[in-house]
Enzyme design. Structure first.
Site, short mmCIF file in Angstrom:
data_model
loop_
_atom_site.label_atom_id
_atom_site.label_comp_id
_atom_site.label_asym_id
_atom_site.label_seq_id
_atom_site.Cartn_x
_atom_site.Cartn_y
_atom_site.Cartn_z
CE LYS A 95 -4.44 -1.60 1.39
NZ LYS A 95 -5.60 -1.54 2.17
NE ARG B 39 -8.22 -9.10 -6.86
CZ ARG B 39 -9.33 -8.41 -6.65
NH1 ARG B 39 -10.28 -8.38 -7.56
NH2 ARG B 39 -9.50 -7.71 -5.55
#
Lengths: 497, 164
Positions: A116, A291
């Site tokens: 992150k 994804r």
């Protein structure tokens, strides 16, 4: 074209990928755990291999086992779907090492976006707006300076946080000191680390995300946005495309910054850049998912672009034949995730046997599922049963179509959220597009059926027990006394006396 | 045939009379005109006063699942003896069971603690989610048979609440 593709996943996404691969002319290889022997993805694939126990850690998450099946079956490529190994850097690297094509971005892109703090840094360098706040962990003195600078309300968050622990919303300066103390203490007891950071609290946040697709020849396109603001337990339930809250100008700007982020990590394949947006269309980067996402069908419905097929083609090295300006939004799509869960008990999962399933159909209705009458929903995996997706030429028409389709959906055996979804489709605020991530919390009245006419239900129950067909048939053939006794016994609680 | 059903904590008496010509149903002695067709083993078409409904029905022992307009209703077929028993249960001793295979995350009460009806008493985790189980009655916790962190099967008794 790949001759053989292994799908390292289960459930509806495995089914979706198998269908896409078959349409592209590739042979498909399924893998399954103990619990999934009877799953639809196993039935639909051309080949299927058992990979271990029901717990994901014994099967779908074991890199060695997946690679072993790929080699044994001669699969040239692996599609990871979502969840499990889809964003696992090690898995992507291992595929590369074994000379099996990983259908997704490079291991490096997965790594950069998976962390992150690194992702935030990349977004910052790519001039993507971030929620204003401190640069990482802060001391007590720095924290109050930052809060003052960015303006209240602010959010104090544990650096090692997750699941809402160590988080404090502060609306006034007077409360800052005590909130900071509490956040630190909670962070220490939950994570063993009391470092915190401060950022602006976005009021009534909307969750808007941009689907991007990039080939290996330097072409990166955005396939517009999806809005996923109806969430429960921080998980999405209803998604739509386009967003009802975004202007053409913001859409273009958001699309372009998403493309910039993807380019910054030399991204290839399908990916999603998630943003949080306030009611004035100010948007801030949240994270990038490297994804295919659960909600990809709504984008497919409004663009006519088959994301899963393009993921495969891109992995083979094919070039995207479109330019950004050739893409446009056509109509409106809404997706509802049908879960085996009980909205009345705070969405508690409801595993069990699906004794009966009847899915809706009709023009503009797509049901991405892997369920069938007689299949079992085990407690090993996510309780999602299906993604019901509809398309119509306007938002209002799409919502009406969804409500009508949901009413046709019959599932017996476990509790589902279908009734709740119908009530959301009928809700005025939802219909007007007044959404934010706190919608469900505000509308607890939608969780239960409320005042319904249960007379028809009682009648159906009584007549089902009576078994009309049997009674009507009884005129033709003599009825066995044992059968009658058995029926009486069932009604009186198993006793014949 | 006459049945006694319990649904949403209300009890109904239902009488059915079916012959080739017509179906008559009486609910709490009120006659309800109904047209009824069985579509397949689990799907029924009911027409009530011109209102057409498709209703999914699953017979599951004494309980009947009825799926109508997206909602699942559990209807219990009860005998008179069951009725007496169930009213005793509601004021007596209740075993709080795990509704599914799960892990006990937190036990919110200790033995001897008072609990209100609908108060959360134990948190279990399954399918990546935490769920709070509530006490169906007001009473005291009289037994705790699991510990935090235990993995339990469906229907395992976790705690016992008694109102006596």
């Amino acid at each position: 074209m790949f001759n053989k593709i292994l799908i390292a996943n289960r459930g509806e996404i495995a089914v979706r990928i198998i269908r896409a691969c078959k349409e592209l002319g590739a042979t498909t290889v399924a893998v399954y755990s103990d619990a999934d022997r009877k799953s639809l993805h196993v039935t639909l694939a051309d080949e299927a291999y058992h990979i271990g126990g029901s717990a994901p850690s014994e099967s779908y998450l074991v890199i060695d086992k997946i690679i072993e099946v790929a080699k044994k079956s001669g699969a040239e490529a692996i599609h990871p779907g979502f969840g499990f190994l889809s964003e696992n850097e090690e898995f992507a690297k291992r595929c590369e090492k074994e000379k099996i094509v990983f259908i997704g971005p490079s291991a490096e892109a997965i790594r950069l976006m998976g962390d992150k703090i690194t992702a935030r840094k990349i977004a910052q360098d790519a001039k993507v707006p971030l929620v204003p706040g401190s640069d990482g962990a802060v001391t007590d003195v720095e924290a109050s300076v930052v809060a003052e600078k960015i303006g209240y309300p602010v959010m104090i968050k544990a650096s090692a946080g997750g699941g809402g622990k160590g988080m404090r919303l502060v609306r006034d300066k007077e409360d800052f000191e005590s909130s900071l103390r509490m956040a630190r203490s909670e962070a220490r007891s939950s994570f063993g680390d009391d470092s915190v950071f401060v950022e602006r609290f976005v009021e009534e946040p909307r969750h808007v995300e941009i689907q991007i697709i990039a080939d290996t020849h330097g072409n990166t396109l955005y396939l517009f946005e999806r809005e996923c603001s109806i969430q429960r337990r921080h998980q999405k339930v209803i998604e739509e495309a386009p967003s009802p809250a975004i202007s053409a100008k913001t859409r273009k700007k958001m699309g372009e910054v998403a493309v910039n982020i993807a380019k910054a990590v030399s991204y290839s394949g399908a990916g999603t850049v998630e943003f949080i947006m306030d009611q004035k269309e100010n948007f801030y980067f949240l994270e990038m998912n490297t994804r295919v996402q659960v909600e990809h069908p709504v984008t497919e419905m409004i663009t006519g672009f088959d994301i899963v097929k393009w993921m495969v083609r891109i992995a083979e090295g094919e070039k995207l034949p479109f330019k950004q300006k050739e893409l446009s939004i056509n109509g409106w799509a809404v997706e509802c995730r049908v879960y085996a869960e009980d909205p009345e008990t705070n969405f508690m999962p409801s595993p069990g046997m699906l004794h009966y399933v009847k899915a809706p159909s009709g023009p503009g209705i797509r049901d991405d599922s892997s369920i069938y009458s007689g299949c079992e929903i085990t407690s090993f995996y996510d309780p999602m049963l299906s993604k019901l997706v509809v398309w119509a030429d306007s938002r209002e028409a799409a919502i009406d179509k969804m409500a009508s389709a949901l009413r046709e959906y019959v599932v017996l055996g476990v509790k589902t959220n279908i009734g709740f979804l119908i009530r959301v489709m009928q809700n005025d605020e939802f219909r007007q597009g007044k959404l934010d991530t706190g919608f469900i919390e505000r509308h607890q009245e939608l969780l239960g059926p409320g005042e319904v006419d249960i007379e028809p239900a009682i009648i159906a129950a009584a007549l089902a027990l009576e078994d009309v067909e049997e009674t009507q048939e009884s005129d033709k053939a003599p009825q066995s006394n044992w059968k009658l006794l058995g029926r009486k016994a069932a009604v009186s609680g198993g006793n014949l006396v | 045939m006459t049945y006694t059903f319990k649904i949403q904590d209300k009890v109904f008496s239902v009488e059915t009379e079916i012959d080739k010509e017509q179906t008559i149903v009486k609910i709490n002695e009120k006659e309800v005109p109904v047209e009824f067709e069985k579509i397949d083993d689990n799907l029924y078409s009911v027409i009530l006063d011109g209102k057409s409904l498709t209703i999914g029905v699953l017979k599951d022992g004494k309980k009947i699942q009825v799926f109508m307009d997206g909602d699942l209703f559990i209807i219990e077929a009860i005998s008179e003896r069951d009725q007496r028993k169930s009213s005793q249960e509601l004021s007596g001793v209740q075993e709080i069971k795990s509704p599914m295979p799960s892990r006990v995350v937190k036990i919110l009460k200790e033995i001897g603690d008072d609990v209100a009806a609908d108060e959360g008493i134990v948190v279990v985790e399954a399918m990546k989610m935490e769920s709070e189980l509530k006490s169906p009655i007001e009473g005291k916790v009289t037994d705790i048979s699991v510990a935090e962190g235990d993995a339990v099967e469906a229907d395992t008794t976790l705690l016992v609440v008694s109102s006596e």
